[in-house]
Scaffold this motif. Sequence first.
Motif, PDB file in Angstrom:
ATOM      1  N   LEU A 171       0.789  -1.602   0.100  1.00 28.67           N
ATOM      2  CA  LEU A 171       0.196  -0.268   0.064  1.00 28.67           C
ATOM      3  C   LEU A 171       1.133   1.029   0.307  1.00 28.67           C
ATOM      4  CD1 LEU A 171      -2.739  -0.811   2.323  1.00 28.67           C
ATOM      5  CD2 LEU A 171      -2.993  -0.794   0.439  1.00 28.67           C
ATOM      6  N   LYS A 172       1.435   1.543   0.585  1.00 27.01           N
ATOM      7  CA  LYS A 172       2.493   2.407   0.679  1.00 27.01           C
ATOM      8  C   LYS A 172       3.439   2.495  -0.270  1.00 27.01           C
ATOM      9  CE  LYS A 172       6.474   4.182   3.405  1.00 27.01           C
ATOM     10  NZ  LYS A 172       7.759   4.189   4.072  1.00 27.01           N
ATOM     11  N   ALA A 173       4.136   1.811  -1.229  1.00 29.31           N
ATOM     12  CA  ALA A 173       4.923   1.438  -2.399  1.00 29.31           C
ATOM     13  C   ALA A 173       3.798   1.995  -3.636  1.00 29.31           C
ATOM     14  CB  ALA A 173       5.021   0.197  -2.750  1.00 29.31           C
ATOM     15  N   SER A 174       2.085   1.962  -3.169  1.00 33.74           N
ATOM     16  CA  SER A 174       1.404   2.187  -4.404  1.00 33.74           C
ATOM     17  C   SER A 174       0.934   3.415  -4.205  1.00 33.74           C
ATOM     18  CB  SER A 174      -0.006   1.105  -4.622  1.00 33.74           C
ATOM     19  OG  SER A 174      -0.458   1.557  -3.135  1.00 33.74           O
ATOM     20  N   GLY A 175       1.552   4.505  -3.116  1.00 35.89           N
ATOM     21  CA  GLY A 175       1.089   6.196  -3.041  1.00 35.89           C
ATOM     22  C   GLY A 175      -0.261   6.155  -2.100  1.00 35.89           C
ATOM     23  N   PHE A 176      -0.941   4.485  -1.700  1.00 39.14           N
ATOM     24  CA  PHE A 176      -1.530   4.944  -0.096  1.00 39.14           C
ATOM     25  C   PHE A 176      -1.732   6.308   0.568  1.00 39.14           C
ATOM     26  CE2 PHE A 176      -4.054   3.305   3.124  1.00 39.14           C
ATOM     27  CZ  PHE A 176      -5.953   3.347   2.417  1.00 39.14           C
ATOM     28  N   GLY A 177      -2.606   7.043   0.901  1.00 41.10           N
ATOM     29  CA  GLY A 177      -2.634   8.168   1.882  1.00 41.10           C
ATOM     30  C   GLY A 177      -3.130   8.108   2.583  1.00 41.10           C
ATOM     31  N   GLY A 178      -4.563   6.512   3.124  1.00 38.23           N
ATOM     32  CA  GLY A 178      -4.605   6.328   4.828  1.00 38.23           C
ATOM     33  C   GLY A 178      -5.875   7.208   4.644  1.00 38.23           C
ATOM     34  N   PHE A 179      -6.930   7.559   3.551  1.00 37.49           N
ATOM     35  CA  PHE A 179      -7.786   8.423   3.345  1.00 37.49           C
ATOM     36  C   PHE A 179      -7.604   8.973   4.376  1.00 37.49           C
ATOM     37  CE2 PHE A 179      -8.725   4.145   2.629  1.00 37.49           C
ATOM     38  CZ  PHE A 179      -9.373   4.232   1.059  1.00 37.49           C
ATOM     39  N   GLY A 180      -6.222  10.310   4.577  1.00 38.16           N
ATOM     40  CA  GLY A 180      -6.445  10.979   5.557  1.00 38.16           C
ATOM     41  C   GLY A 180      -6.191  11.268   6.910  1.00 38.16           C
ATOM     42  N   LEU A 181      -6.508   9.778   7.471  1.00 29.42           N
ATOM     43  CA  LEU A 181      -6.124   8.951   9.227  1.00 29.42           C
ATOM     44  C   LEU A 181      -4.670   9.105   9.060  1.00 29.42           C
ATOM     45  CD1 LEU A 181      -8.954   6.599   9.167  1.00 29.42           C
ATOM     46  CD2 LEU A 181      -9.149   8.699   9.804  1.00 29.42           C
ATOM     47  N   PRO A 183      -1.036   7.446   9.850  1.00 31.30           N
ATOM     48  CA  PRO A 183      -1.065   6.122  10.023  1.00 31.30           C
ATOM     49  C   PRO A 183      -0.575   5.443  10.845  1.00 31.30           C
ATOM     50  CG  PRO A 183       0.758   7.696   8.858  1.00 31.30           C
ATOM     51  CD  PRO A 183      -0.615   7.924   9.352  1.00 31.30           C
ATOM     52  N   GLU A 184      -0.810   5.621  12.137  1.00 27.43           N
ATOM     53  CA  GLU A 184      -0.778   5.009  13.527  1.00 27.43           C
ATOM     54  C   GLU A 184      -2.236   4.417  13.555  1.00 27.43           C
ATOM     55  OE1 GLU A 184       2.453   7.575  14.339  1.00 27.43           O
ATOM     56  OE2 GLU A 184       1.226   7.722  12.947  1.00 27.43           O
ATOM     57  N   VAL A 185      -4.109   4.890  13.260  1.00 24.95           N
ATOM     58  CA  VAL A 185      -4.653   4.860  13.204  1.00 24.95           C
ATOM     59  C   VAL A 185      -4.911   3.664  12.887  1.00 24.95           C
ATOM     60  CG1 VAL A 185      -7.342   5.479  12.843  1.00 24.95           C
ATOM     61  CG2 VAL A 185      -5.660   7.359  13.415  1.00 24.95           C
ATOM     62  N   TRP A 186      -4.651   3.663  11.548  1.00 25.78           N
ATOM     63  CA  TRP A 186      -4.214   2.068  11.063  1.00 25.78           C
ATOM     64  C   TRP A 186      -3.222   1.111  10.836  1.00 25.78           C
ATOM     65  CZ3 TRP A 186      -7.562   1.523   7.153  1.00 25.78           C
ATOM     66  CH2 TRP A 186      -7.847   2.504   6.373  1.00 25.78           C
ATOM     67  N   SER A 187      -2.147   1.050  11.792  1.00 24.76           N
ATOM     68  CA  SER A 187      -1.378  -0.218  12.159  1.00 24.76           C
ATOM     69  C   SER A 187      -2.054  -0.648  13.947  1.00 24.76           C
ATOM     70  CB  SER A 187      -0.013   0.686  12.707  1.00 24.76           C
ATOM     71  OG  SER A 187      -0.133   1.778  13.168  1.00 24.76           O
ATOM     72  N   VAL A 188      -2.550   0.420  14.318  1.00 23.31           N
ATOM     73  CA  VAL A 188      -3.386   0.132  15.424  1.00 23.31           C
ATOM     74  C   VAL A 188      -4.327  -0.752  15.185  1.00 23.31           C
ATOM     75  CG1 VAL A 188      -3.928   1.022  17.766  1.00 23.31           C
ATOM     76  CG2 VAL A 188      -2.791   1.547  16.614  1.00 23.31           C
ATOM     77  N   ALA A 189      -5.181  -0.207  14.012  1.00 25.78           N
ATOM     78  CA  ALA A 189      -6.110  -0.556  14.239  1.00 25.78           C
ATOM     79  C   ALA A 189      -6.514  -2.276  13.870  1.00 25.78           C
ATOM     80  CB  ALA A 189      -7.120  -0.374  13.004  1.00 25.78           C
ATOM     81  N   VAL A 190      -5.039  -2.397  12.744  1.00 22.15           N
ATOM     82  CA  VAL A 190      -4.390  -4.078  12.136  1.00 22.15           C
ATOM     83  C   VAL A 190      -4.459  -4.749  13.570  1.00 22.15           C
ATOM     84  CG1 VAL A 190      -3.171  -4.800  10.572  1.00 22.15           C
ATOM     85  CG2 VAL A 190      -3.591  -2.730   9.828  1.00 22.15           C
ATOM     86  N   LEU A 191      -3.716  -3.935  14.113  1.00 22.68           N
ATOM     87  CA  LEU A 191      -2.728  -4.819  15.560  1.00 22.68           C
ATOM     88  C   LEU A 191      -4.059  -5.243  16.238  1.00 22.68           C
ATOM     89  CD1 LEU A 191       0.080  -2.709  16.759  1.00 22.68           C
ATOM     90  CD2 LEU A 191       0.630  -5.014  15.348  1.00 22.68           C
ATOM     91  N   VAL A 192      -5.340  -4.613  16.592  1.00 22.92           N
ATOM     92  CA  VAL A 192      -6.399  -5.286  17.392  1.00 22.92           C
ATOM     93  C   VAL A 192      -7.255  -6.340  16.682  1.00 22.92           C
ATOM     94  CG1 VAL A 192      -8.811  -4.267  17.608  1.00 22.92           C
ATOM     95  CG2 VAL A 192      -7.040  -2.476  18.280  1.00 22.92           C
ATOM     96  N   VAL A 193      -6.735  -5.871  15.270  1.00 26.12           N
ATOM     97  CA  VAL A 193      -7.385  -7.531  14.628  1.00 26.12           C
ATOM     98  C   VAL A 193      -6.723  -8.697  14.546  1.00 26.12           C
ATOM     99  CG1 VAL A 193      -8.175  -8.707  12.004  1.00 26.12           C
ATOM    100  CG2 VAL A 193      -8.404  -5.680  12.789  1.00 26.12           C
ATOM    101  N   VAL A 194      -5.044  -8.514  14.469  1.00 29.33           N
ATOM    102  CA  VAL A 194      -4.445  -9.604  14.601  1.00 29.33           C
ATOM    103  C   VAL A 194      -4.831 -10.199  16.126  1.00 29.33           C
ATOM    104  CG1 VAL A 194      -2.233 -10.590  15.178  1.00 29.33           C
ATOM    105  CG2 VAL A 194      -3.001  -8.854  13.537  1.00 29.33           C
ATOM    106  N   ALA A 195      -4.818  -9.167  17.338  1.00 29.83           N
ATOM    107  CA  ALA A 195      -5.187  -9.494  18.703  1.00 29.83           C
ATOM    108  C   ALA A 195      -5.967 -10.462  18.396  1.00 29.83           C
ATOM    109  CB  ALA A 195      -4.711  -8.348  19.613  1.00 29.83           C
ATOM    110  N   VAL A 196      -7.092 -10.132  17.628  1.00 32.42           N
ATOM    111  CA  VAL A 196      -8.719 -11.190  17.803  1.00 32.42           C
ATOM    112  C   VAL A 196      -8.565 -12.148  16.925  1.00 32.42           C
ATOM    113  CG1 VAL A 196     -10.775 -10.156  17.775  1.00 32.42           C
ATOM    114  CG2 VAL A 196     -10.068  -8.333  18.107  1.00 32.42           C
ATOM    115  N   VAL A 197      -7.812 -11.982  16.112  1.00 34.71           N
ATOM    116  CA  VAL A 197      -7.636 -12.989  15.170  1.00 34.71           C
ATOM    117  C   VAL A 197      -6.955 -14.200  15.659  1.00 34.71           C
ATOM    118  CG1 VAL A 197      -6.817 -14.269  13.473  1.00 34.71           C
ATOM    119  CG2 VAL A 197      -8.155 -12.273  13.055  1.00 34.71           C
ATOM    120  N   GLY A 198      -5.407 -14.229  17.089  1.00 36.58           N
ATOM    121  CA  GLY A 198      -5.269 -14.433  17.510  1.00 36.58           C
ATOM    122  C   GLY A 198      -5.594 -15.090  17.985  1.00 36.58           C
ATOM    123  N   ILE A 199      -6.727 -14.482  19.426  1.00 39.35           N
ATOM    124  CA  ILE A 199      -7.568 -14.757  20.320  1.00 39.35           C
ATOM    125  C   ILE A 199      -8.055 -16.135  20.008  1.00 39.35           C
ATOM    126  CG2 ILE A 199      -9.364 -14.866  22.012  1.00 39.35           C
ATOM    127  CD1 ILE A 199      -7.346 -11.436  22.884  1.00 39.35           C
TER     128      ILE A 199
END
Length: 263
Positions: A171-181, A183-199
Amino acid sequence: MATRSSDLKRQIAVTVSLVVCIVGSMIGVGVFGGTPIAQAAGGALAADSTLLAPATPAFSIWSVVYAGLAAFTVWQWLPSQRSNPRQRSLGWIVAASMILNAAWILSVQAGLLALSVLVILALLVTLVLAFLRYSQSRTSSGVEAVVVDGTLGLYFGWTSVAVCANIAAALKASGFGGFGLRPEVWSVAVLVVVAVVGIALAIKGHGRLALAAAIAWGLVWITVGRSADAPESFPTAIAAAIAAALVLGAAITVRTRTVLAGR
């Protein structure tokens, strides 16, 4: 009904796939003169490329996974394993995963990040299928628990984290801008999903420790990377650390209850 001939074909396929996988990994580290993965595709998958990239030492887990896959390959050649229902259920899937592993390396080497995402997602699907199959039956020995369930658990767990890093890099290489959010918002959101899936995986797999350990391993090294190296991100580091603790804690809790219940 599987036959002796089809069992032999499966064993040969697993062995050939291991060779392809090992050669691919050697290409990935530059043994044959190729560009190491961290430097390929313009460094898109380097340890400092995105907020979800684990620190460099995290990738040493591949050595353990490859050693486990080699042990799995030897194990499935034992006379007692040729017609084993677990091997019949898992053999072709494991073979496919090793081919996809090599294909992922080659796609990154070629700088085809979008393709690499599709390949690693396909790899993840094969490992999910393997997990669902080996979780349905118990091992016959401690050796099988390590060689089969342990190896595939580590493989699945680490790939789960690698998928996140791979997608973030593409996504970074493609120039994705994160819809204005931020980067930490996206990274934390992904990590929350990883935690839920892991559990969820800990519950579904009755506390598979190798799987949880591999996920936690990747998350801890994301914490290290975002704490010590650029791009630094305190929110990401904390979220990754909490996710690692939750996943590992869930697996240990479920495993303890499973053992106490005698299952």
